[in-house]
Design an enzyme around this catalytic site. Sequence first.
Site, PDB file in Angstrom:
ATOM      1  N   LYS A  74       0.807  -1.232   0.000  1.00 25.58           N
ATOM      2  CA  LYS A  74       0.000   0.000   0.000  1.00 25.58           C
ATOM      3  C   LYS A  74       0.836   1.276   0.000  1.00 25.58           C
ATOM      4  O   LYS A  74       0.435   2.280  -0.590  1.00 25.58           O
ATOM      5  CB  LYS A  74      -0.956   0.018   1.199  1.00 25.58           C
ATOM      6  CG  LYS A  74      -2.122  -0.942   1.045  1.00 25.58           C
ATOM      7  CD  LYS A  74      -3.089  -0.816   2.217  1.00 25.58           C
ATOM      8  CE  LYS A  74      -4.219  -1.814   2.088  1.00 25.58           C
ATOM      9  NZ  LYS A  74      -5.176  -1.732   3.201  1.00 25.58           N
ATOM     10  N   ASP A 110      -9.926   3.009   2.330  1.00 29.74           N
ATOM     11  CA  ASP A 110     -10.017   2.488   3.703  1.00 29.74           C
ATOM     12  C   ASP A 110     -10.504   3.584   4.664  1.00 29.74           C
ATOM     13  O   ASP A 110     -11.211   3.305   5.629  1.00 29.74           O
ATOM     14  CB  ASP A 110      -8.653   1.982   4.187  1.00 29.74           C
ATOM     15  CG  ASP A 110      -8.246   0.664   3.539  1.00 29.74           C
ATOM     16  OD1 ASP A 110      -9.142  -0.112   3.132  1.00 29.74           O
ATOM     17  OD2 ASP A 110      -7.029   0.403   3.433  1.00 29.74           O
TER      18      ASP A 110
HETATM   19  P1  NDP Z   1       0.410  -4.046   8.901  1.00 28.83           P
HETATM   20  O1  NDP Z   1       1.287  -5.247   8.695  1.00 28.83           O
HETATM   21  O2  NDP Z   1       0.730  -2.773   8.203  1.00 28.83           O
HETATM   22  O3  NDP Z   1       0.385  -3.702  10.495  1.00 28.83           O
HETATM   23  C1  NDP Z   1       0.215  -4.716  11.453  1.00 28.83           C
HETATM   24  C2  NDP Z   1       0.030  -4.107  12.833  1.00 28.83           C
HETATM   25  O4  NDP Z   1      -0.220  -5.174  13.771  1.00 28.83           O
HETATM   26  C3  NDP Z   1       1.245  -3.353  13.348  1.00 28.83           C
HETATM   27  O5  NDP Z   1       0.847  -2.303  14.180  1.00 28.83           O
HETATM   28  C4  NDP Z   1       1.974  -4.443  14.165  1.00 28.83           C
HETATM   29  O6  NDP Z   1       2.813  -3.927  15.168  1.00 28.83           O
HETATM   30  C5  NDP Z   1       0.791  -5.147  14.790  1.00 28.83           C
HETATM   31  N1  NDP Z   1       1.133  -6.519  15.189  1.00 28.83           N
HETATM   32  C6  NDP Z   1       1.358  -7.576  14.363  1.00 28.83           C
HETATM   33  N2  NDP Z   1       1.650  -8.682  15.089  1.00 28.83           N
HETATM   34  C7  NDP Z   1       1.612  -8.310  16.400  1.00 28.83           C
HETATM   35  C8  NDP Z   1       1.816  -9.004  17.616  1.00 28.83           C
HETATM   36  N3  NDP Z   1       2.136 -10.316  17.656  1.00 28.83           N
HETATM   37  N4  NDP Z   1       1.664  -8.325  18.781  1.00 28.83           N
HETATM   38  C9  NDP Z   1       1.321  -7.009  18.757  1.00 28.83           C
HETATM   39  N5  NDP Z   1       1.129  -6.286  17.632  1.00 28.83           N
HETATM   40  C10 NDP Z   1       1.264  -6.936  16.450  1.00 28.83           C
HETATM   41  O7  NDP Z   1      -1.061  -4.543   8.565  1.00 28.83           O
HETATM   42  P2  NDP Z   1      -2.338  -3.642   8.236  1.00 28.83           P
HETATM   43  O8  NDP Z   1      -2.260  -2.429   9.102  1.00 28.83           O
HETATM   44  O9  NDP Z   1      -2.474  -3.455   6.786  1.00 28.83           O
HETATM   45  O10 NDP Z   1      -3.551  -4.611   8.696  1.00 28.83           O
HETATM   46  C11 NDP Z   1      -3.827  -4.830  10.079  1.00 28.83           C
HETATM   47  C12 NDP Z   1      -5.135  -5.637  10.176  1.00 28.83           C
HETATM   48  O11 NDP Z   1      -6.214  -4.871   9.679  1.00 28.83           O
HETATM   49  C13 NDP Z   1      -5.124  -6.952   9.376  1.00 28.83           C
HETATM   50  O12 NDP Z   1      -5.741  -7.964  10.162  1.00 28.83           O
HETATM   51  C14 NDP Z   1      -5.985  -6.631   8.166  1.00 28.83           C
HETATM   52  O13 NDP Z   1      -6.644  -7.778   7.655  1.00 28.83           O
HETATM   53  C15 NDP Z   1      -6.995  -5.646   8.773  1.00 28.83           C
HETATM   54  N6  NDP Z   1      -7.573  -4.741   7.775  1.00 28.83           N
HETATM   55  C16 NDP Z   1      -8.948  -4.689   7.660  1.00 28.83           C
HETATM   56  C17 NDP Z   1      -9.551  -3.874   6.731  1.00 28.83           C
HETATM   57  C18 NDP Z   1     -11.035  -3.868   6.598  1.00 28.83           C
HETATM   58  O14 NDP Z   1     -11.553  -3.382   5.576  1.00 28.83           O
HETATM   59  N7  NDP Z   1     -11.775  -4.358   7.580  1.00 28.83           N
HETATM   60  C19 NDP Z   1      -8.748  -2.995   5.823  1.00 28.83           C
HETATM   61  C20 NDP Z   1      -7.318  -3.101   6.041  1.00 28.83           C
HETATM   62  C21 NDP Z   1      -6.771  -3.960   6.985  1.00 28.83           C
HETATM   63  P3  NDP Z   1       4.381  -3.619  14.875  1.00 28.83           P
HETATM   64  O15 NDP Z   1       4.434  -2.240  14.269  1.00 28.83           O
HETATM   65  O16 NDP Z   1       5.004  -3.695  16.205  1.00 28.83           O
HETATM   66  O17 NDP Z   1       4.865  -4.695  13.937  1.00 28.83           O
END
Ligand code: NDP
Length: 286
Positions: A74, A110
């Site tokens: 993205k 989004d």
């Molecule tokens: P990113 O990979 O950009 O971000 C992931 C986030 O989750 C980061 O803040 C990361 O923290 C955190 N994270 C991941 N693993 C862990 C863990 N084990 N413990 C704590 N924090 C964790 O993904 P996106 O932001 O694109 O997507 C996030 C979620 O949102 C996904 O599940 C996606 O499917 C959902 N989503 C839903 C949409 C909808 O239309 N409903 C649209 C877009 C996304 P860190 O920075 O520390 O790695």
Amino acid sequence: MSATPPAHPPHQIWLYGHPVGHSLSPRIHNAAFKEQKLDFEYAARDVPPPALPDAVAELRSPLVRGANITVPHKQAVTPLLDELGAEASRIGAVNTIVNEDGRLIGHNTDVYGFRQALRSVLPSGASGLACLVLGAGGAARAVVAALVLDGAARIWVANRTLTQAKTLCDSASGWSAVPCVPLALVEAGSFAKRADLIVNATSLGLTDSFKELPLDVDTFHGSQVLLDIVYRGGSTPLVRMAQTKGIVAVDGKEMLLQQAARSYELWTGHKAPLQVMRENIEDRAR
Ligand code: NDP
């Protein structure tokens, strides 16, 4: 007698991500095209990061109307485009591309999707609310941009990697005067008690992994709203737990629907058939 072949192949819409196998988007959009008898076809393509520039170049073809862009592209896709819409430019992330005669315009639906989903439970959106956002990835950027547009009173961003939360709040302070405070994820529990709206925008929550979030649902109280933007596999465990405490809690399916509808309208110029799209999300989630 064989059927007459169409005069031209359907307009292509592609989804680029890595991985993309789990996506509901082909199902949602193809059902909508069929409902409205539009000559469009939506297909997912797994595009590893090194292949992104070539894949984006293919979108300039007259046969292609556009694309959806998902994890992990993205942000990386933005410099490959000719123009960005207001939201995409503001947050530096694109989830929808429209091919206008060979020029690629990037949009972020989004932000719209989250604002609409929030209005399904809070008619005034986040206006005047204290908001806690868990996560600071691409989706959290869209959430914070939406909260700012809604006129939230304050935003706390709690993330496992504190520097990411700081980066997001630095961006947010360039978008508006709404105070944005970065927190370590472990601090989220104490701020959750003070928040009117809690948003889970981490990728935790599909399974029992939500228990890794430092939220104590026993401290939730009736006037709060929880929006978990995770959506795969029916209502999320976090939403179900919160609902047992009597708070209004919704998962990410409405946001998924609304962002898809906005993208559909950008590609086709037609109002999206929300009911058909919703049925195709619900069917799969059961
Ligand atoms: P990113 O990979 O950009 O971000 C992931 C986030 O989750 C980061 O803040 C990361 O923290 C955190 N994270 C991941 N693993 C862990 C863990 N084990 N413990 C704590 N924090 C964790 O993904 P996106 O932001 O694109 O997507 C996030 C979620 O949102 C996904 O599940 C996606 O499917 C959902 N989503 C839903 C949409 C909808 O239309 N409903 C649209 C877009 C996304 P860190 O920075 O520390 O790695």
